[in-house]
Design an enzyme around this catalytic site. Structure first.
Site, PDB file in Angstrom:
ATOM      1  N   THR A  50       6.986   0.167   1.645  1.00  0.00           N
ATOM      2  CA  THR A  50       7.195   0.606   3.026  1.00  0.00           C
ATOM      3  C   THR A  50       5.958   0.402   3.897  1.00  0.00           C
ATOM      4  O   THR A  50       6.007   0.682   5.099  1.00  0.00           O
ATOM      5  CB  THR A  50       7.588   2.095   3.065  1.00  0.00           C
ATOM      6  N   SER A  51       4.868  -0.084   3.325  1.00  0.00           N
ATOM      7  CA  SER A  51       3.697  -0.413   4.129  1.00  0.00           C
ATOM      8  C   SER A  51       2.836  -1.388   3.342  1.00  0.00           C
ATOM      9  O   SER A  51       2.862  -1.403   2.105  1.00  0.00           O
ATOM     10  CB  SER A  51       2.885   0.842   4.481  1.00  0.00           C
ATOM     11  N   SER A  52       2.070  -2.198   4.072  1.00  0.00           N
ATOM     12  CA  SER A  52       1.225  -3.185   3.406  1.00  0.00           C
ATOM     13  C   SER A  52       0.080  -3.574   4.321  1.00  0.00           C
ATOM     14  O   SER A  52       0.078  -3.272   5.520  1.00  0.00           O
ATOM     15  CB  SER A  52       2.032  -4.437   3.033  1.00  0.00           C
TER      16      SER A  52
ATOM     17  N   THR B 210       0.790  -1.229   0.000  1.00  0.00           N
ATOM     18  CA  THR B 210       0.000   0.000   0.000  1.00  0.00           C
ATOM     19  C   THR B 210       0.820   1.275   0.000  1.00  0.00           C
ATOM     20  O   THR B 210       0.258   2.367  -0.136  1.00  0.00           O
ATOM     21  CB  THR B 210      -0.924   0.020   1.235  1.00  0.00           C
TER      22      THR B 210
END
Length: 365
Positions: free
Chosen positions: A85-87, A76
Site C-alpha cells: 500500500t506504499s512504496s 514500504t
C-alpha cells in the site's frame, strides 16, 4: 566516525551519477538534490520484489544500505492481506517526473501522496520547505513521513487528507505532482493552479505532463517512459480490485481476433490502461509454460476471459469489445509510443487522443 553516513554519502553520489548518466537527471539542481537527500532516512524497513515474492530488509541486514541506493522501487507498507500500500518509487522515474515538473525558484508545489516522505524531501531541497505542501490520505503514513522529514532537516507542510481534493487554502500552486495512480485528473486541481502551472500525474500506465491555461483548461503529452503506480486510495482501501469467480454466470461467448499475447505488447498495454480504466488482468499458462488465457475484470463487475480465438464476457460492459477497438486504433495510428498521446482536460470532460491523427479519442473519468 560512524561508517554508515560516510558509506551512504558515497552511495547517494553514485546513484545521482547514474541518474545523470542515463539522462533521468538533466539539471544541476536535481543532481544536487539526489546527491544530498538521504533515502535511507525514509525507508528504514522495506521489501524488494523478486520472482519468488518480496524479500524484506531492515538496517540489520548487510545488504540493506546498498539496496536502498539501487535504482529500484522499495515496498514500504503492506495491508493485512499482504498487498503493498506504499512504496518508495524507482529513482529513475522519480527523477524523470521531477524534471518534467520544471520547478523554478519561488514556485509553490503541491505533492499528492506523501508516502515515505522521500519525494517531499527532494522537493523541499529544490524549492524550499516554505514552498512545498504534501498531502497523504493515510494518517499513519503522514505522521511517520513528517517525523522522518524533520529528522532529516526538511520541514514542508505535511497534511492528512484526500489528495484528490487538493488543498485550496495553500494555493494557488505553480506545480503539482502526484505519486499514486489515477484514471483521470481530479477537477479540483485545476482550480488551485496558477495559469501556466504544470501538473505531472500518473495516468494509467504512463505519466502525463499538463500545462494549465488561463481559461482553466489543461493539455499536455505523456512522458515516453512506462510508469505503474499504486492506485489512489481511501482509508482502509488498498486500491486493488478483488479477483472475481473464474466463470461468472450469464456470460456471452464469441470469436475474437485478439490473442492473449497481444496484451503483453507495451504500447497496447498502455492504451488499454486508458481505454479500460482500472482493469486488472491475470494470465494463465499451460503445462508447457505458454500463455493459455488472460482474464480481465473491473471494479463494477465487468469480466472477460480471452483464449485463442474465443472471448467470454459478462457484467455491465463488454471489456474485450473495448480491447479490440483499442488494438485496431493502435495499429491504425502506426503503433504510437506514449509520448504521442495527448490528454486534454476541460470542465466536465477529459480525453486522450493520438497527436497528428484523426483517430478515436478515449474519454477519461
Amino acid at each position: 566516525m560512524n561508517p554508515v553516513p560516510t558509506a551512504a554519502a558515497g552511495l547517494r553520489r553514485k546513484l545521482a551519477d547514474h541518474l545523470r548518466s542515463t539522462g533521468a537527471i538533466k539539471s544541476d539542481q536535481w543532481y544536487e538534490a539526489f546527491a544530498a537527500v538521504p533515502r535511507e532516512a525514509f525507508v528504514r524497513a522495506f521489501a524488494v520484489g523478486t520472482q519468488h515474492g518480496p524479500v524484506h530488509l531492515t538496517p540489520e541486514d548487510p545488504q540493506w544500505l546498498s539496496t536502498v541506493y539501487t535504482d529500484d522501487s522499495l515496498l514500504t507498507q503492506f495491508d493485512a492481506a499482504g498487498v503493498p500500500t506504499s512504496s518508495s518509487t524507482l529513482p529513475t522515474l522519480m527523477a524523470l517526473m521531477l524534471g518534467a515538473l520544471d520547478v523554478a525558484d519561488g514556485h509553490k508545489v503541491l505533492e499528492v501522496a506523501t508516502g515515505t516522505g522521500y519525494n517531499a524531501a527532494l522537493l523541499s531541497h529544490r524549492a524550499g520547505d516554505e514552498n512545498v505542501t504534501t498531502i497523504e490520505v493515510d494518517p499513519d503514513l503522514a505522521h511517520s513521513a513528517e517525523q522522518r522529514l524533520d529528522r532529516a532537516g526538511y520541514r514542508p507542510t505535511v497534511l492528512v487528507g484526500d489528495g484528490r481534493a487538493g488543498h485550496p487554502a495553500g494555493g494557488p500552486y505553480d506545480r503539482l505532482i502526484a505519486t499514486c495512480g489515477f484514471t483521470g485528473i481530479p477537477p479540483a486541481w485545476l482550480q488551485q493552479m496558477t495559469p501556466g502551472g504544470v501538473i505531472v500525474c500518473p495516468i494509467g500506465g504512463g505519466v502525463v505532463r499538463l500545462v494549465v491555461q488561463e481559461n482553466g483548461t489543461a493539455a499536455g503529452a505523456f512522458l515516453p517512459d512506462a510508469a505503474f503506480f499504486m492506485p489512489v486510495r481511501g482509508i482502509g482501501d488498498n486500491g486493488t480490485v478483488p479477483v472475481p469467480p473464474p466463470l461468472p454466470e450469464n456470460y456471452s461467448s464469441r470469436p475474437c481476433f485478439v490473442e492473449p499475447a497481444d496484451l503483453l505488447d507495451d504500447g497496447i498495454h498502455f492504451l488499454l490502461t486508458l481505454a479500460v480504466p482500472r482493469a486488472m488482468s491475470r494470465f494463465t499458462y499451460d503445462g508447457a509454460g505458454d500463455i493459455a488465457a488472460v482474464h480481465l475484470w473491473q471494479p463494477d463487475g465487468a469480466w472477460a476471459e480471452l483464449r485463442y480465438g474465443i472471448a467470454r464476457q459478462a457484467g455491465p460492459r463488454r471489456i474485450l469489445d473495448a480491447v479490440e477497438t483499442a488494438i485496431i486504433a493502435h495499429k491504425a495510428a502506426g503503433r504510437p509510443p506514449r509520448e504521442r498521446y495527448r490528454l486534454r482536460v476541460e470542465a466536465g470532460r477529459q480525453w486522450v487522443s493520438v497527436a497528428d491523427t484523426d483517430g478515436p479519442v478515449w474519454e477519461l473519468s
